[in-house]
Design an enzyme around this catalytic site. Structure first.
Site, PDB file in Angstrom:
ATOM      1  N   LYS A 168      -4.293  -0.140  -0.812  1.00 25.02           N
ATOM      2  CA  LYS A 168      -3.379  -1.239  -1.098  1.00 25.02           C
ATOM      3  C   LYS A 168      -4.158  -2.374  -0.504  1.00 25.02           C
ATOM      4  CE  LYS A 168       0.129   0.199   2.379  1.00 25.02           C
ATOM      5  NZ  LYS A 168      -0.007   1.829   2.398  1.00 25.02           N
ATOM      6  N   HIS A 217       0.952  -1.821  10.407  1.00 24.13           N
ATOM      7  CA  HIS A 217       2.143  -2.648  10.624  1.00 24.13           C
ATOM      8  C   HIS A 217       2.764  -2.535  11.969  1.00 24.13           C
ATOM      9  CE1 HIS A 217       3.995   0.530   8.684  1.00 24.13           C
ATOM     10  NE2 HIS A 217       5.165   0.274   9.095  1.00 24.13           N
ATOM     11  N   ARG A 229      -0.937  -4.891   3.411  1.00 18.23           N
ATOM     12  CA  ARG A 229       0.505  -5.196   2.884  1.00 18.23           C
ATOM     13  C   ARG A 229       0.526  -6.799   2.783  1.00 18.23           C
ATOM     14  NH1 ARG A 229       4.498  -0.715   5.148  1.00 18.23           N
ATOM     15  NH2 ARG A 229       3.118   0.945   5.582  1.00 18.23           N
TER      16      ARG A 229
END
Length: 683
Positions: free
Chosen positions: A506, A242, A411
């Site tokens: 994830k 990110h 995410r």
């Protein structure tokens, strides 16, 4: 028969049988004149034959040179400690033998060796491999999710190459020799250049084949999916997640193992150790691979297959979710959907999945073209950096459902009409509804888990459903062990990471589809004109059943390391002097510690995973240093308060938590140590 040909100082020959020194010497002289002899088999567990008249090299450095036979060596001690990097061939190589022991000798294929003043060159089944001399570079210890630095650091001479070679030096030979590896990334700046370096070093170390996403693109969960589907030995992920991208910003690399999960600390620690002693990089002299076109490229014994980064991943998602149910929701005229790809890797997935497969309108996807600089944005799906989506969802006449994903697609953020679902609540709500709404879980869940800083909302779901529950350190690798052992189905982190055991990472798009499945399931019998059950309705019903865990995280990014170190030392001293019953403001201390975790699968221990202050009413304050930044230190402060009273569930979280936030800032003296009076991000 000879295993291989060596001219040694002091003289030593590896042979499957012991013999006298004189006979061996004569054999060596004879074989030195037979350049066509090639080792044709692999041997193991041979004793080195030391001449009785020479001192044993048990505690001395020992050197030998490769003769004119075409073979290559991989020496491993019987206790699995590498004597040297596998397959490296120099004019003269030095190894230290701390004690006599057994050695394995493995043939790598047809190989010729010649001396060079700067590097050794080997002709290996259709291409040459050059061993480039290098020196260790400091600061290559991996963080929570791989090695992350500024782009300009990775662009320094041999910086990336050293780490990649150190990785191969750290793996057992059988984990990559002639094997299959996967390569993908989030599309950020420097990925294309880095991909070519990784491919050439992989070829130089004897990897047989690589599957590479077209244009080097492949989301982190998709890499995990491809590794698992094709039973690959592992895979490289080029991403700083990110964090921002571009020449002045961040880049990162990590390695996932054969189960698709991030490499365990036992491997990352070896990688770091090898970065401190590396002296050569094995790189194949092959042309750059055109990664823009699907297809197979063969260079001698090495193969690169450029694959569609979406197809295998989409196939997996279709086996998890009811795509007909999802399509029926997304094509409804009374349901509007918005997905923000933030100009990151999920832009390559959003169109094929949401629009082409599920029927969402093309304009439902915002910022759907992946760019090397993420469009100049910060691809972190939270209320601060996903500002464009937040304004839409909290503006006039917003869509019914909004979602965003981050740089590498692992995410997610979930929003409803003027409603934000915290990541801690999100995983709990998915778990509570999974069996009814998601076919993959139709037979029930195996277990639930969360990272330690994540709120205890998931704990309450596990208790009500009588499911095994695990609290682990931050880092998806800790979930992977539980999944591989069949103990875990759904898990999450407060840092906008949610997932299940369909992969070992994830998964942002998975989380979006999970939420859409819940909404679709609860509205499957609604006719046109009926009021639809909304994201907010799902959340409020959950709170009414389980109570609400008010939760917030304060991020202080790029703090000076010295001040942060002093703050952590201060908190450690507070832990040592605190006891049950001590008062912190209006809160009574239950316990204070530095979280440690013993893995129930392999017994490994992770210490110092975050400082916790737990109070008698269930409230918590946690301090932790983030391992995902590339510069300075990021302090994360987590505060949580449980509220069973339904009449208080819709209060503003920051208002409810303010007394606890004041206690956190006071006991940590954060402002004094860091000089920071405001957090960079509040979640």
């Amino acid at each position: 028969p000879p295993v291989c040909l060596l001219r040694a100082r002091p003289t030593a020959i590896l042979s499957p049988v012991r013999s006298s020194f004189c006979k061996l010497k004569k054999l060596l002289l004879l074989l030195l004149h037979c350049p066509r002899i090639v080792m044709a088999a692999s041997f193991s567990a041979f004793q080195p034959c030391w001449p009785s008249c020479m001192p044993s090299p048990s505690h001395k450095a020992f050197s030998f040179t490769v003769s004119n036979a075409r073979c290559c060596f991989s020496f491993l001690k019987s206790d699995a400690r590498a004597l040297s990097w596998s397959g490296s061939v120099h004019n003269a190589m030095n190894w230290a033998f701390p004690k006599p022991g057994k050695f394995a000798v493995a043939c790598l294929g047809s190989l010729s060796v010649k001396a060079s003043s700067t590097a050794s060159v080997m002709e290996f089944e259709g291409f040459k491999v050059t061993v480039i001399p290098t020196k260790p570079v400091q600061g290559q210890k991996t963080g929570t999710s791989g090695l992350r630095k500024k782009v300009k650091v990775f662009m320094e001479r041999n910086y990336l190459a050293n780490w990649i070679q150190a990785l191969f030096n750290s793996l057992p030979v059988e984990d990559y020799k002639g094997g299959l590896l996967v390569l993908g990334g989030d599309g950020r700046f420097f990925n294309k250049q880095a991909a070519q370096t990784i491919i050439k070093i992989a070829a130089g170390n004897g990897v047989g084949k690589m599957l590479v996403g077209r244009d080097g693109l492949m989301s982190t969960p998709a890499v995990s999916a491809v590794i698992r589907k094709h039973t690959a030995n592992g895979g490289f992920i080029m991403s700083a997640s990110h964090n921002p991208a571009g020449l002045e910003y961040d880049w990162g690399i990590k390695f996932n193992y054969s189960s698709g999960q991030p490499a365990p600390e036992s491997i990352t620690d070896k990688i770091y150790g090898n970065t401190l002693s590396i002296s050569g990089i094995m790189i194949a002299e092959i042309p750059d691979i055109d990664l823009s076109k699907l297809g197979v490229i063969k260079v001698g014994s090495f193969t690169v297959e450029v694959i569609d980064p979406v197809s295998d991943y989409l196939e997996l998602l279709e086996s998890v979710f009811d795509f007909d149910l999802l399509r029926n929701l997304l094509i409804r005229h009374d349901f509007r959907f918005k997905f923000d790809a933030m100009h990151a890797v999920t832009g390559a997935y959003a169109g094929p999945i949401f629009s082409e497969r599920l029927g969402a309108r093309v304009d439902s996807i915002a910022n759907g073209i992946p760019r090397e600089d993420f469009g100049g944005g910060h691809p972190d799906p939270n209320l601060t950096y996903a500002e464009e989506l937040v304004k839409i969802m909290f503006g006039q006449d917003p869509p019914d459902f909004g979602a965003a994903s981050d740089g590498d697609g692992d995410r997610n953020m979930i929003l409803g009409d003027h409603f934000f679902v915290t990541p801690s609540d999100s995983v709990a709500m998915i778990a509570a509804n999974a069996q009814a709404a998601i076919p993959y879980f139709k037979d029930g869940l195996k277990g639930l888990a969360r990272s330690m800083p994540t709120s205890a909302a998931l704990d309450l779901v596990a208790k009500k459903l009588s499911l095994p529950f695990f609290e682990v350190p931050t880092g998806w690798k800790f979930f992977g062990n539980l999944m591989d052992a069949g103990k875990l189905s759904v898990c999450g982190e407060e840092s906008f990471g949610t997932g299940s055991d369909h992969v070992r990472e994830k998964d942002g798009i998975w989380a979006v589809l999970a939420w859409l499945s819940i909404i679709a399931h609860q509205n499957k019998d609604k006719k046109a004109g009926d009021k639809l059950i909304s994201v907010a309705d799902v959340a409020k019903e959950h709170w009414a059943t389980y109570g609400r865990n008010f939760f917030s995280r304060y991020d202080y990014e790029e703090c000076a390391l010295a001040g942060v170190t002093e703050m952590i030392a201060h908190l450690q001293s507070v832990i040592c002097t605190s006891k049950h019953g001590d008062q912190f403001g209006k809160y009574t201390l239950q316990c204070a510690d530095d979280f440690a975790y013993i893995d129930p699968v392999d017994g490994s221990i992770a210490n110092k995973q975050g400082i916790r202050f737990i109070f008698t009413d269930g409230s918590r304050i946690i301090f932790r240093l983030s391992g995902t930044g590339s510069a300075g230190a990021t302090i994360r402060v987590y505060v949580e308060k449980y509220e069973p009273d339904i009449s208080r569930h819709e209060l503003d979280a920051q208002t409810v938590l303010q007394p606890l936030i004041d206690v956190a800032l006071s006991l940590s003296k954060l402002q004094d140590f860091t000089g920071r009076y405001r957090p960079t991000v509040i979640t």
